[in-house]
Design an enzyme around this catalytic site. Structure first.
Site, short mmCIF file in Angstrom:
data_model
loop_
_atom_site.label_atom_id
_atom_site.label_comp_id
_atom_site.label_asym_id
_atom_site.label_seq_id
_atom_site.Cartn_x
_atom_site.Cartn_y
_atom_site.Cartn_z
N ASP A 121 -7.41 -5.95 3.62
CA ASP A 121 -6.65 -4.71 3.76
C ASP A 121 -6.76 -4.18 5.18
OD1 ASP A 121 -5.46 -2.25 3.55
OD2 ASP A 121 -6.88 -1.42 2.11
N GLY A 122 -5.59 -4.06 5.84
CA GLY A 122 -5.55 -3.40 7.13
C GLY A 122 -4.90 -4.22 8.22
N HIS A 151 -1.13 -1.36 -4.26
CA HIS A 151 -2.43 -0.93 -3.75
C HIS A 151 -2.40 0.59 -3.59
CE1 HIS A 151 -6.29 -1.76 -1.83
NE2 HIS A 151 -6.00 -0.81 -0.97
N ASP A 182 -4.58 3.77 -2.54
CA ASP A 182 -5.78 4.26 -1.85
C ASP A 182 -6.07 5.69 -2.25
OD1 ASP A 182 -6.56 2.05 -0.11
OD2 ASP A 182 -4.66 2.39 0.92
N SER A 223 0.84 -1.20 0.00
CA SER A 223 0.00 0.00 0.00
C SER A 223 0.87 1.25 0.00
CB SER A 223 -0.90 0.02 1.24
OG SER A 223 -1.59 1.25 1.32
N PHE A 255 -7.27 5.40 7.44
CA PHE A 255 -5.97 5.68 8.05
C PHE A 255 -5.09 4.44 7.98
CE2 PHE A 255 -9.07 8.37 10.23
CZ PHE A 255 -8.48 9.63 10.11
N MET A 266 -12.28 -5.14 4.44
CA MET A 266 -11.50 -4.23 5.26
C MET A 266 -11.34 -4.83 6.66
SD MET A 266 -10.64 -1.69 3.35
CE MET A 266 -9.88 -0.75 4.69
N MET A 296 -11.91 5.20 -2.09
CA MET A 296 -12.68 5.51 -0.88
C MET A 296 -13.25 6.90 -1.04
SD MET A 296 -10.37 3.76 2.13
CE MET A 296 -8.77 3.82 1.32
N GLY A 303 -1.74 2.10 9.32
CA GLY A 303 -1.11 1.78 10.59
C GLY A 303 -2.03 1.30 11.69
N HIS A 335 -7.97 1.59 -5.07
CA HIS A 335 -9.05 1.45 -4.08
C HIS A 335 -9.68 2.82 -3.86
CE1 HIS A 335 -10.07 0.37 0.41
NE2 HIS A 335 -11.14 0.56 -0.34
N MET A 375 -8.55 8.70 -1.35
CA MET A 375 -9.48 9.15 -0.31
C MET A 375 -9.91 10.59 -0.57
SD MET A 375 -7.43 7.77 3.02
CE MET A 375 -6.66 6.15 3.07
#
Length: 233
Positions: free
Chosen positions: A174-175, A32, A34, A7, A142, A136, A67, A144, A65, A36
């Site tokens: 993911d996550g 990946h 993201d 990511s 966010f 998810m 979002m 981390g 991805h 946002m």
């Protein structure tokens, strides 16, 4: 076959191109990315200009991805910038059928994602038209965050349903995935693991990616052994 999708949220943008090439060299087949908007999720990240700028750097599959609210507004633009697959959130649109149609229409693969609180059953009506479902394992927005343990059962539920229907849909998670839990994640049924901090932080990227690839190889060998035993019965 299991796939690592580093990511970019956790990458060092001062040396982004160098880090992307390092993940590719070590065997990470996906990137990946993201996107946002600060509305669907609280954070704002990057968008089309970044994707376009790194497309020439990498031969990896660009796993974009979204979002963002109303993703149907931007499908064509993201594909033109270099997205190979576009994942959208069911919760972010009232036009899921239209989004799926547009992603396929512009030649990309369809991914559908759901937040941790959304029932897994919500994706069932779309499984015959999607290449991937993204579970998810943190609250989106966010990097981390720690892995939510309840995600294991959600992955297993989806894996069982997909297998029962005989569908070729991949499961991405993911996550909060790292060396300590990646084996549990793929044991639960994941095909693709997204990892940010576990790839780009602490040790070298090469070492970090190698640990994921070793876990994948171990699982693939176990699967081959298990399949061989089943054929002998």
């Amino acid at each position: 076959m299991y796939i690592l999708a580093p990511s970019l949220l956790a990458a060092d943008f001062n040396i982004l191109g160098q880090q992307i090439l390092e993940t590719q060299k070590e065997g990470a087949e996906y990137l990946h990315i993201d996107v946002m908007d600060g509305i669907f999720v609280p954070s704002i990240s990057f968008g089309m200009p970044l994707i376009k700028s790194i497309r020439e750097t990498s031969k990896q599959f660009f796993d974009v991805h979204l979002m963002i609210v109303e993703p149907e507004r931007y499908i064509e633009e993201f594909v033109k910038c270099g997205a190979d697959g576009i994942t959208f959130h069911l919760e972010a649109t009232q036009c899921a059928d239209k989004v799926i149609e547009e992603i396929h229409g512009f030649g990309a693969k369809v991914g559908i994602s759901i937040k941790p609180e959304t029932p897994v059953e919500a994706v069932y009506p779309y499984l015959d038209r999607a290449e991937m479902i993204l579970i998810m394992s943190v609250d989106p927005g966010f990097g981390g965050q720690p892995f939510l343990p309840e995600a294991y059962e959600r992955i297993r539920q989806l894996r069982n349903h997909i297998d029962e229907k005989g569908l070729p849909v991949k499961i991405e998670v993911d996550g909060g995935i790292g060396k300590k839990n990646v084996r549990q994640v793929i044991d639960a049924g994941a095909d693709i693991c997204v990892a940010g901090s576990a790839v780009f932080k602490k040790r070298s990227i090469s070492d970090n990616v190698s640990q994921f690839m070793a876990a994948f190889k171990e699982k693939e060998e176990k699967n081959r052994c298990d399949n061989g035993k089943d054929r002998q019965k």
